[in-house]
Design a protein around this motif. Structure first.
Motif: not given
Length: 789
Positions: A146-151, A183-185
């Motif tokens: 996980i690199t950010s909240e979107t990527t 893939i979703t949070p």
């Protein structure tokens, strides 16, 4: 031969190597520590169920068949069979599907991985676009960084190697070998997981089910108990509990479906019979209505009542008998079908044996169908059931044939009786007779129709009252304490290995050992020869020669040897050369020359006049044993034995030199120069003159001779020895070559042979090893120092 084992000696042997045992223990305890540190712990979950047979909670459908006389009370199901059903692939696959066990999401830790279970607690959610059938058969591993909240970075993992990271976005399709994946949070605050790597594994459902099928342990609580204990070990305790609880639920669901299918089959059969009888009853009702309307029948004369009643009874019996005959034929037709199909055993045959066989056939068929769900037709149990079914089918067919023949005879008898009655009723109006026949048939069919309607309602009710096979006694639980690896067992096992490895090493070393080590070893090999004593091993930084007023271990060992020798000498009747002692050995390198010198010094230290003769003319070592290596004035031209024997003009006194070694005076006849013909030289007549002379002039004559097995020099002059000290060396002399010494003694080739063990480790001394010598400082061990401190 004494085969008793001296266990104390064996223990002491290994205690001498305590340092190796301690080192091995330290290493293995360290290995045990790292194993416990880096091995993921497993936890145990257990559940308890009780199998409920039909004797305790009966199946209404089966009770219906019992009322109809179709089947007998079924036996209790075998507990072993139910255990096999619980461990079947079919049930375990359903468990894996319900819990998504083929999908694993975990975060890699420093020592142990943290698995998310159930998957809904994971920080991300995985959705595959491919069908479930494809996912259930696929294998895939990847990681999500996980690199950010979107990527995030998507990394495919093949084996132990990671592929090239690919940048991806949450909620967008990511291509994989088994299709797209979304893939979703799965959390409202994904920022806490930025920089963290989540690993995902997809495995074939068959492989996962098989692994859990083997991992689940099911045992009876007692020998005859119907209570089963289920247990499972897993790295995630919640997963283990969920697997057990779901397995019990799936088992009960399958048992309910099986019983419902049985009830449906019974109800379907009854419905068919009701439809058939309702059709016949309708035809009879129409017939009687038309007859009465057309013939306007109102009453029957009393004159015909008697005949009609009797005839009616006969006709009724005939109708029942024919019905029985039809039922038999119906069942016979059912048996002609190939394969194994359920036999309608609830049609009310009067033959109890046929009913019993039919019931048993249906019970075995149900067991066969149930077992086929988790096995195949080649299973020995299925094959055995097939053979029993064929045997029952054959017995049933034979019983039906016999019943049909008996019923046929009964029908013919009743028909004859009815024919006689009918002849008497011919006088009665035909309309009345026909009316009676129709009414009787109507009554029979109507009673059967009402009975079947009642049973149909009961069968319908049973469909919603089916009970499961298992009653949950205790749901899955765990004490949350790791069961593997077990710290106590692990440390104990590694300690055992730590002790066994050095023990095995020294045991094998002792088995392969071919050398002597002390006096006890020598006494075991050579019997009947006196062992004078042992000479300890002296380190290179200590003096190797006896000194005046010496109290060292070396000096004391030679005093013991001297004392033992004197004791033997005093009690010996030998008069020839009684003061002449030869020192020899088997091979070179056994310390013969140094021993001769120290023996001479020890005796001279008592005030005796001692002569040391260097008779090993091939390899003279006496002078080099005591000369001062720093003395540059060493005269190598000094006369010796070889010069005396070779020069007829040389006297004994000219060849003997006096020396003062460590303040002890002795005379020494050196070996001299090495001659070209040593054996011939020692056969000279002057040798006898030499020993005759010195044996009279000196109290003791110590003769250092050549090794007996390598050359014949010692044997050539052995007749001049009053006594022979045969020297062996610890950790050097081979046991097998001591046979040579035994042979020399047996053939009396060496006079009055005695043995000495040279260069013995102080810890290996045969007797008194741990006590040391009287008056010498006692070495304190490590633990003694600590106690003193």
């Amino acid at each position: 031969m004494n085969n008793n084992i001296d266990y104390k000696k064996v223990i002491i042997r290994y205690l001498k190597e305590w340092n190796w045992f301690v080192l091995s223990l330290i290493i293995f305890i360290g290995l045990a520590f790292f194993k416990l540190r880096y091995t993921a712990p497993e936890y145990n979950a257990n559940a308890k169920i009780m199998l409920v047979d039909d004797g305790g909670m009966s199946n209404p459908a089966e009770e219906l068949l019992k009322d109809l006389g179709k089947i007998s009370s079924s036996d209790s199901k075998k507990v072993e069979d139910e255990i096999e059903v619980l461990k079947s692939r079919m049930l375990m696959k359903e468990v894996v599907k319900r819990l998504d066990l083929n999908k694993k999401i975990f975060a890699k830790g420093r020592f142990h991985n943290t698995e998310y279970f159930p998957l809904k607690i994971a920080p991300i959610k995985i959705d595959f676009l491919a069908s479930d059938t494809l996912i259930y058969e696929s294998r895939l591993s990847f990681s999500v960084n996980i690199t950010s909240e979107t990527t995030f970075n998507f990394i495919r993992i093949i084996g132990q190697e990671e592929g090239v990271p690919t940048k991806a976005y949450f909620g967008k399709n990511v291509e994989t070998p088994i299709g797209g994946v979304l893939i979703t949070p799965n959390t409202n605050n994904l920022s806490n997981y930025i920089g963290q790597t989540i690993y995902v594994q997809i495995r074939p459902i068959d492989k996962v089910a098989e692994s859990y099928r083997n991992a689940v342990k099911i045992k009876q609580a007692g020998e005859f108990s119907k209570v089963l204990n289920l247990s499972l070990n897993d790295h995630v305790v919640e997963k283990a509990k969920s697997v057990l609880n779901t397995l019990v639920e799936e088992y009960n669901r399958a048992s309910i479906e099986e019983k419902s299918a049985k009830s449906n089959s019974t109800a379907e059969f009854i419905n068919k019979r009701i439809d058939y009888i309702a059709s016949d009853l309708g035809k009879v009702d129409d017939e009687i209505e038309q007859f009465k309307t057309g013939n306007k029948l109102t009453d029957i004369t009393s004159e015909a009542n008697l005949y009609l009643q009797t005839n009616a009874q006969t006709e009724q019996e005939l109708a029942v008998t024919r019905t029985e005959y039809n039922k038999i034929n119906f069942m016979k037709n059912q048996l002609n079908d190939d394969g194994f199909e359920r036999i309608p055993a609830n049609i009310g045959l009067s033959n109890g044996s046929v009913n019993s066989i039919a019931n048993k056939y249906n019970e075995l068929l149900e067991n066969r169908n149930r077992l086929l769900k988790s096995s195949n037709e080649k299973n020995p149990i299925i094959v055995n059931l097939d053979q029993q079914l064929l045997a029952l089918k054959s017995s049933l067919r034979e019983g039906l044939e016999n019943s049909a023949e008996a019923i046929g005879l009964q029908i013919r008898s009743l028909e004859n009786q009815a024919s006689k009655l009918n002849s008497k009723i011919y006088a009665v109006p035909g309309q009345v007779r026909k009316s009676r026949d129709i009414q009787r048939e109507q009554g029979i069919k109507e009673s059967l129709y009402l009975y079947l309607l009642q049973k149909r309602e009961e069968a319908t009710i049973s469909l919603i009252s089916t009970s499961p096979n298992a009653k949950l006694v205790d749901s899955a639980s765990s004490n949350n304490l790791p069961v593997s690896p077990n710290r106590t067992i692990t440390y104990f096992t590694y300690i055992i290995f730590g002790l066994c490895i050095p023990f095995t090493f020294f045991y094998i070393k002792d088995l392969l050992d071919t050398k002597i080590h002390n006096k006890e070893d020598l006494e075991k090999i050579i019997r009947g020869i006196t062992v004078l004593g042992e000479v300890p091993r002296i380190s290179s930084n200590k003096k190797l020669l006896i000194e005046r007023n010496d109290r060292s271990i070396l000096s004391e060992s030679f005093r013991i040897i001297r004392t033992n020798f004197e004791y033997i000498r005093r009690h010996d009747q030998n008069e020839n050369y009684k003061n002449v002692v030869f020192i020899t050995s088997t091979i070179n390198g056994e310390g013969k020359s140094l021993f001769s010198l120290n023996m001479a010094l020890t005796i001279a230290n008592t005030g005796k006049k001692v002569l040391l003769v260097g008779a090993d003319v091939r390899n003279p070592q006496i002078y080099s044993s005591f000369k001062n290596k720093k003395d540059k004035n060493y005269d190598s031209s000094k006369l010796g034995l070889t010069e005396y024997l070779a020069d007829e003009s040389l006297s004994i006194q000219e060849a003997i030199n006096d020396y003062k070694i460590n303040d002890i005076g002795i005379d020494i006849l050196l070996s001299g120069k090495i001659p070209p013909n040593p054996a011939e030289l020692l056969m000279s007549d002057k040798v006898k003159d030499l020993f005759d002379k010195v044996s009279k002039d000196y109290d003791y004559v110590i003769v250092d001779t050549a090794p007996s097995m390598l050359v014949t020099d010692t044997l050539l002059i052995s007749e001049y020895a009053g006594y022979t000290i045969y020297l062996t060396r610890a950790d050097h002399t081979e046991k097998k070559i001591l046979n040579f010494a035994e042979e020399l003694n047996a053939k009396n080739k060496l006079n009055n042979m005695m043995l000495v063990v040279n260069d013995v480790e102080q810890s290996n001394f045969g007797y008194g090893a741990k006590y040391g010598y009287y008056g010498t400082p006692v070495k304190k061990g490590l633990f003694s120092r600590f106690r003193k401190a």
